[in-house]
Scaffold this motif. Structure first.
Motif, PDB file in Angstrom:
ATOM      1  N   GLU A  79      48.696  42.182  31.722  1.00  0.00           N
ATOM      2  CA  GLU A  79      48.972  42.654  29.922  1.00  0.00           C
ATOM      3  C   GLU A  79      47.798  43.660  29.404  1.00  0.00           C
ATOM      4  OE1 GLU A  79      50.285  41.187  26.457  1.00  0.00           O
ATOM      5  OE2 GLU A  79      51.001  40.684  27.906  1.00  0.00           O
ATOM      6  N   PHE A  80      46.674  43.627  29.635  1.00  0.00           N
ATOM      7  CA  PHE A  80      45.539  44.436  28.913  1.00  0.00           C
ATOM      8  C   PHE A  80      45.214  45.984  29.428  1.00  0.00           C
ATOM      9  CE2 PHE A  80      45.032  39.793  27.859  1.00  0.00           C
ATOM     10  CZ  PHE A  80      44.942  39.711  26.230  1.00  0.00           C
ATOM     11  N   GLY A  81      46.046  45.746  30.671  1.00  0.00           N
ATOM     12  CA  GLY A  81      45.362  47.573  31.078  1.00  0.00           C
ATOM     13  C   GLY A  81      44.191  47.745  31.760  1.00  0.00           C
ATOM     14  N   TRP A  82      43.796  46.260  32.024  1.00  0.00           N
ATOM     15  CA  TRP A  82      42.755  46.602  32.721  1.00  0.00           C
ATOM     16  C   TRP A  82      41.767  46.836  34.084  1.00  0.00           C
ATOM     17  CZ3 TRP A  82      41.325  40.690  30.669  1.00  0.00           C
ATOM     18  CH2 TRP A  82      40.938  40.763  29.275  1.00  0.00           C
ATOM     19  N   SER A  83      43.126  47.294  34.810  1.00  0.00           N
ATOM     20  CA  SER A  83      42.451  47.220  36.740  1.00  0.00           C
ATOM     21  C   SER A  83      41.894  46.370  36.660  1.00  0.00           C
ATOM     22  CB  SER A  83      42.819  48.360  36.303  1.00  0.00           C
ATOM     23  OG  SER A  83      44.113  49.750  35.833  1.00  0.00           O
ATOM     24  N   LEU A  84      42.156  45.469  36.684  1.00  0.00           N
ATOM     25  CA  LEU A  84      40.417  44.295  37.579  1.00  0.00           C
ATOM     26  C   LEU A  84      40.426  44.746  38.761  1.00  0.00           C
ATOM     27  CD1 LEU A  84      40.792  40.864  35.288  1.00  0.00           C
ATOM     28  CD2 LEU A  84      38.945  42.935  35.031  1.00  0.00           C
ATOM     29  N   ASP A  85      39.768  44.474  39.660  1.00  0.00           N
ATOM     30  CA  ASP A  85      39.582  44.841  40.859  1.00  0.00           C
ATOM     31  C   ASP A  85      39.362  43.048  41.048  1.00  0.00           C
ATOM     32  OD1 ASP A  85      39.145  44.610  43.675  1.00  0.00           O
ATOM     33  OD2 ASP A  85      37.877  46.219  43.684  1.00  0.00           O
ATOM     34  N   LEU A  86      40.043  42.070  42.224  1.00  0.00           N
ATOM     35  CA  LEU A  86      40.202  40.864  41.499  1.00  0.00           C
ATOM     36  C   LEU A  86      38.896  40.607  43.131  1.00  0.00           C
ATOM     37  CD1 LEU A  86      43.853  38.727  41.869  1.00  0.00           C
ATOM     38  CD2 LEU A  86      41.545  40.358  39.682  1.00  0.00           C
ATOM     39  N   ALA A  87      38.773  41.580  43.872  1.00  0.00           N
ATOM     40  CA  ALA A  87      38.212  41.087  45.425  1.00  0.00           C
ATOM     41  C   ALA A  87      36.879  40.869  45.103  1.00  0.00           C
ATOM     42  CB  ALA A  87      38.781  41.761  46.597  1.00  0.00           C
ATOM     43  N   VAL A 133      27.385  42.042  39.787  1.00  0.00           N
ATOM     44  CA  VAL A 133      27.409  42.606  39.007  1.00  0.00           C
ATOM     45  C   VAL A 133      28.445  43.734  39.101  1.00  0.00           C
ATOM     46  CG1 VAL A 133      25.630  44.123  38.317  1.00  0.00           C
ATOM     47  CG2 VAL A 133      26.427  43.844  36.804  1.00  0.00           C
ATOM     48  N   ALA A 134      29.238  43.905  38.043  1.00  0.00           N
ATOM     49  CA  ALA A 134      30.186  44.427  38.569  1.00  0.00           C
ATOM     50  C   ALA A 134      30.605  44.882  37.393  1.00  0.00           C
ATOM     51  CB  ALA A 134      31.390  44.355  39.145  1.00  0.00           C
ATOM     52  N   HIS A 135      31.144  46.212  36.943  1.00  0.00           N
ATOM     53  CA  HIS A 135      31.830  46.978  35.569  1.00  0.00           C
ATOM     54  C   HIS A 135      33.085  46.199  35.480  1.00  0.00           C
ATOM     55  CE1 HIS A 135      33.332  50.276  32.810  1.00  0.00           C
ATOM     56  NE2 HIS A 135      33.323  49.104  32.679  1.00  0.00           N
ATOM     57  N   VAL A 136      33.560  45.382  35.219  1.00  0.00           N
ATOM     58  CA  VAL A 136      34.585  44.686  35.998  1.00  0.00           C
ATOM     59  C   VAL A 136      36.428  46.212  35.123  1.00  0.00           C
ATOM     60  CG1 VAL A 136      34.373  43.009  36.337  1.00  0.00           C
ATOM     61  CG2 VAL A 136      34.920  43.365  34.174  1.00  0.00           C
ATOM     62  N   GLY A 137      35.697  46.188  33.839  1.00  0.00           N
ATOM     63  CA  GLY A 137      37.080  46.518  32.903  1.00  0.00           C
ATOM     64  C   GLY A 137      36.295  47.102  31.517  1.00  0.00           C
TER      65      GLY A 137
END
Length: 468
Positions: free
Chosen positions: A345-353, A171-175
């Motif tokens: 696009e939405f400025g989420w800074s997702l950590d794909l890894a 589980v992670a807080h993705v954005g």
């Protein structure tokens, strides 16, 4: 009576499983449901876990049973029911309380709900939950979107109930805002592609090699012991070796070849196109389900459309296995590319890894490859493409030849493999430094004076076209 740590509204399959999972980990859970007659039965059937449950007959009692700041998980249908629930519950809430939508919601709606609550002091979370009923009860993979404040409240409970991969909670807080629901949407799109590719290889082995369901199940079981190890490959092997008790035939052989879909796969494709991306393997999987629904038309086509297929060598099992490996890599690469486009696009800074890592257990697309994907996503990745990471370049170099042979032989034999074909076409597009869209630009300028860029000059140009 001590107040509850969290509230779960909605005691359907997923809601009841998550409530019991929370209770199993020692959290006190307030529970309620629109159909109030479900509540007593649920608590009664919870057995020893009932001591951790706080049943509430009304929404007011439910909210009052919670510790502040409150955390409320709604497991109800998305859309209008969720909007109605937000309208009903917000007057009962206080500054710092958090509403969680744990259903499969359109991330655009999640962003709108989050925006509507800005300034109210109430936080809104869109949380994707994968793993089905079994995962929800014993350990799902969860993708959480929302504010940092809401994550602080939710994190201890979410990490406790999540699936674990070598001790790491999945589980992670993705954005922020709709990030969690968007990641879950793309997860489901990848799931569609993986399922379709497995089905295509099943079709080749059945219609091309003439093998029966149990024999194909044995092949899939062998593959599941190697690089293709995954939840979907495992259950596919089991499906093919299951017997219908009524007829004695393989269970899969008595199932109508029409597949349904609930919408998340289509959302993946729609959002990919909006973002200027094309997830061809996922698009093909969605299309294949649509075509499958036209059973009567397909049966008519079987009698009138030209059967011009040529005899073709049936691909070797090793080629089929490696074709699936390449297809899985390419479908995931398209999904991660889409996640990056949305993040930009939405400025989420997702950590794909990290997203790859939280999919390693609990969720439907868990597989042995996710460690490789996470490593590739953390490495040098030219132009943001996972397939250009050295690790993926090497894996594809060893498996793309078999994928090419399988697609070619399937085409010659007249056996459809749309998802595998779509994945291969994307790979070939990405390995051509000079493509053919210069012709499209010329056509557009000819009929619409749209202009084009030149290789040897800057700016916008028009052609001197030969006309009638």
């Amino acid at each position: 009576m001590a107040q509850a740590d969290i509230g779960v509204y909605g005691l359907g399959t997923m809601g009841s499983a998550l409530a019991l999972n929370l209770a199993d980990h020692g959290f006190r859970v307030a529970v309620t449901n629109r159909e109030t007659d479900w509540i007593a039965d649920f608590v009664s059937e919870a057995g020893p876990l009932a001591q951790h449950l706080v049943p509430a007959a009304t929404l007011e009692q439910f909210v009052a049973a919670l510790k502040t700041p409150r955390t409320i998980l709604f497991m109800i249908p998305s859309g209008a029911p969720m909007d109605a629930m937000i309208a009903a519950v917000t007057p009962l809430l206080s500054d710092g309380d958090t509403i969680i939508d744990g259903g499969n919601a359109d991330f655009n709606a999640t962003r709108a709900r989050d925006a509507a609550l800005q300034g109210s002091g109430i936080h809104f979370v869109g949380m994707g939950v994968s793993g089905g009923e079994e995962g929800a009860r014993h350990g799902p993979s969860m993708m959480v979107g929302g504010s940092d404040h809401s994550w602080v409240q939710l994190k201890p409970m979410a990490e406790a109930i999540a699936a674990k991969y070598k001790g790491d909670p999945c589980v992670a807080h993705v954005g922020p805002d709709g990030a969690g629901h968007f990641v879950k949407t793309v997860h489901n799109g990848i799931e569609y592609a993986d399922m379709q590719m497995i089905a295509e290889l099943y079709g080749l082995l059945r219609d091309g090699a003439g093998r029966n369901a149990p024999q194909i199940g044995e092949v899939f079981a062998r593959w599941n012991a190697g690089p293709l190890q995954s939840y979907l490959m495992n259950i596919s092997a089991r499906v093919l070796q299951s017997v219908d008790p009524e007829t004695g035939h393989p269970m899969v052989d008595v199932i109508l070849d029409k597949a349904g879909q609930k919408g998340t796969g289509r959302w993946t494709v729609i959002e990919a196109l909006k973002l200027g991306q094309s997830a061809s393997a996922i698009e093909a999987a969605i299309a294949a389900r649509g075509w499958s629904s036209e059973k009567d038309a397909r049966q008519a086509g079987e009698t009138v459309l030209a059967a011009d297929a040529q005899p073709a060598a049936v691909p070797q099992d090793a080629d089929l296995e490696n074709a699936m490996l390449a297809g899985r890599i390419l479908a995931h690469a398209q999904g991660f590319r889409l996640l990056q486009a949305a993040s930009d696009e939405f400025g989420w800074s997702l950590d794909l890894a990290r997203i790859a890592e939280i999919w390693r257990a609990g969720c439907i697309i868990r597989s042995a490859l996710l460690d490789d994907f996470a490593a590739a996503l953390r490495s040098d990745m030219p132009f943001g493409h996972m397939i250009l990471a050295p690790r993926m370049v090497d894996m594809l170099a060893a498996s793309i030849g078999p994928l090419r042979r399988v697609v070619a032989q399937a085409a010659l034999a007249g056996v459809p493999v749309p998802a595998l074909s779509g994945a291969l076409s994307w790979y070939d597009t990405m390995r051509h430094g000079r493509g053919s869209t210069n012709m499209i630009q010329a056509q557009r300028d000819f009929f619409g004076a749209h202009g084009f860029e030149r290789l040897d000059k800057d700016g916008k140009h028009h052609g001197m076209w030969m006309r009638d």
